[in-house]
Motif scaffolding. Structure first.
Motif, short mmCIF file in Angstrom:
data_model
loop_
_atom_site.label_atom_id
_atom_site.label_comp_id
_atom_site.label_asym_id
_atom_site.label_seq_id
_atom_site.Cartn_x
_atom_site.Cartn_y
_atom_site.Cartn_z
N LYS A 127 -19.40 -7.11 -12.76
CA LYS A 127 -19.91 -8.70 -12.72
C LYS A 127 -19.33 -9.50 -12.12
N ILE A 128 -19.87 -10.50 -11.27
CA ILE A 128 -19.28 -11.73 -10.85
C ILE A 128 -20.06 -12.93 -11.09
N GLU A 129 -19.04 -13.77 -12.07
CA GLU A 129 -19.68 -14.88 -12.40
C GLU A 129 -19.32 -16.28 -11.23
N ILE A 130 -20.33 -16.96 -11.08
CA ILE A 130 -20.03 -18.01 -10.04
C ILE A 130 -19.82 -19.13 -11.01
N LEU A 131 -18.52 -19.38 -10.76
CA LEU A 131 -18.00 -20.80 -11.46
C LEU A 131 -18.43 -22.04 -10.94
N ASP A 132 -18.34 -22.39 -9.64
CA ASP A 132 -18.58 -23.55 -8.97
C ASP A 132 -19.40 -22.99 -7.63
N PRO A 133 -20.67 -23.30 -7.59
CA PRO A 133 -21.35 -22.75 -6.40
C PRO A 133 -20.78 -23.73 -4.95
N THR A 134 -20.43 -24.76 -5.42
CA THR A 134 -19.85 -25.67 -4.13
C THR A 134 -18.80 -25.13 -3.78
N ALA A 135 -17.63 -24.86 -4.60
CA ALA A 135 -16.35 -24.49 -4.42
C ALA A 135 -16.29 -22.98 -4.02
N LYS A 136 -17.40 -22.38 -4.43
CA LYS A 136 -17.71 -20.74 -4.21
C LYS A 136 -16.41 -20.21 -5.02
N THR A 137 -16.20 -20.78 -6.10
CA THR A 137 -15.16 -20.08 -6.94
C THR A 137 -15.85 -18.94 -7.87
N LYS A 176 -13.80 -9.94 5.10
CA LYS A 176 -14.30 -10.75 5.91
C LYS A 176 -15.76 -11.32 5.60
N LYS A 177 -16.49 -10.41 4.77
CA LYS A 177 -17.88 -10.67 4.24
C LYS A 177 -18.06 -11.36 3.07
N PHE A 178 -16.93 -11.16 2.16
CA PHE A 178 -17.26 -11.69 0.80
C PHE A 178 -17.09 -13.43 0.85
N PRO A 179 -18.27 -13.95 0.33
CA PRO A 179 -18.35 -15.37 0.62
C PRO A 179 -17.72 -16.33 -0.50
N TYR A 180 -16.86 -15.57 -1.46
CA TYR A 180 -16.57 -16.31 -2.62
C TYR A 180 -14.90 -16.47 -2.50
N LEU A 181 -14.48 -17.15 -3.37
CA LEU A 181 -12.91 -17.12 -3.72
C LEU A 181 -12.65 -16.63 -5.08
N MET A 182 -12.30 -15.42 -5.34
CA MET A 182 -11.99 -14.99 -6.99
C MET A 182 -10.66 -15.89 -7.42
N VAL A 183 -11.02 -16.47 -8.33
CA VAL A 183 -9.71 -17.13 -9.09
C VAL A 183 -9.41 -16.69 -10.27
N SER A 184 -9.98 -15.62 -10.86
CA SER A 184 -9.59 -15.00 -12.25
C SER A 184 -10.40 -13.90 -12.54
#
Length: 250
Positions: A127-137, A176-184
């Motif tokens: 599961k990937i939880e999108i925390l901030d759609p704008t910052a893409k975290t 190079k295809k993953f559009p998010y930043l994993m922060v945790s």
């Protein structure tokens, strides 16, 4: 051309013989009833997260549906069904009101072509939880169905579960295809602890220093694999505990 996943990495670090038979040769074997139960729980949670109006009844019904698809004895099925129904009902009651509904489920990096110094890497995230759609975290979650009381070693620095979260962060970072930043990341135990009867989640923030250590570990293990080191018993110590080391190594 061997593609390294965190499962194969962890297996190699645990025991090169285990890696050789399970991950490289892929010797056919039947699932244990614990593995079958775990598969049914994972599939039910996936269905639940994808459902437009997820209810407790839907979650439990999907678990039973997936458990029936596993090859189990009548006794194993009854025991697994009883455990899963209670566990998932309690899990729903505990977390349903605080679930992040903006999620991606079973995200697969297989088609991303991720490499580290030419070493092919892959993985699938529960599961990937999108925390901030704008910052893409995003925050990555991996489900576990075992008893959390006995998993302190796996959760500690250098442990298999923490390494799993770090590996996922490396995949997210190097793709190079993953559009998010994993922060945790997080290990989410679906079964409550037997001692405390409490549900446990263990969250991690992986530093760049830890990622560098993982990169070094991946390079070392992959070099061993390319050099077929696992074929020479004089080159490594077996764990003495896995299915291929027990009973005289079969």
């Amino acid at each position: 051309n061997y593609t390294l996943s965190v499962t194969s990495l962890n297996n190699y670090l645990r025991c090169p013989r285990l890696f050789y038979y399970n991950n490289l040769l892929r010797v056919p074997r039947a699932k244990t009833h614990h593995e079958a139960y775990g598969t049914a729980v994972h599939e039910a949670l996936k269905d639940w997260l994808l459902e437009a109006a997820p209810t407790k009844e839907f979650l439990i019904a999907q678990f039973e549906h997936h458990l029936r698809r596993e090859i189990l004895s009548k006794q194993e099925f009854r025991g697994g069904l009883e455990l899963g129904q209670k566990t998932l009902a309690d899990y729903y009651d505990h977390y349903s009101t605080i679930q992040n509904t903006n999620v991606l489920v079973e995200y697969d990096f297989k088609s991303h072509g991720v490499t580290l110094d030419g070493i092919p890497l892959t993985g699938k995230l529960d599961k990937i939880e999108i925390l901030d759609p704008t910052a893409k975290t995003v925050h990555v979650v991996d489900y576990k169905t075992g008893n959390p009381d006995s998993k302190a070693k796996e959760l500690a620095e250098g442990g298999a579960y923490r390494r799993q979260i770090a590996f996922y962060q490396l995949l997210c970072k190097e793709s190079k295809k993953f559009p998010y930043l994993m922060v945790s990341g997080e290990i989410d135990f679906v079964q409550p602890g037997k001692k405390s009867s409490a549900f446990i989640k263990k969250a991690f923030t992986i530093s760049e220093t830890e990622l560098d250590a993982l990169r070094t570990q991946i390079r070392s293990v992959y070099e061993d694999i390319q050099n077929l080191r696992f074929l020479n018993p004089n080159e490594f110590e077996t764990c003495g505990e896995c299915e291929w080391c027990g009973n005289g190594g079969r």
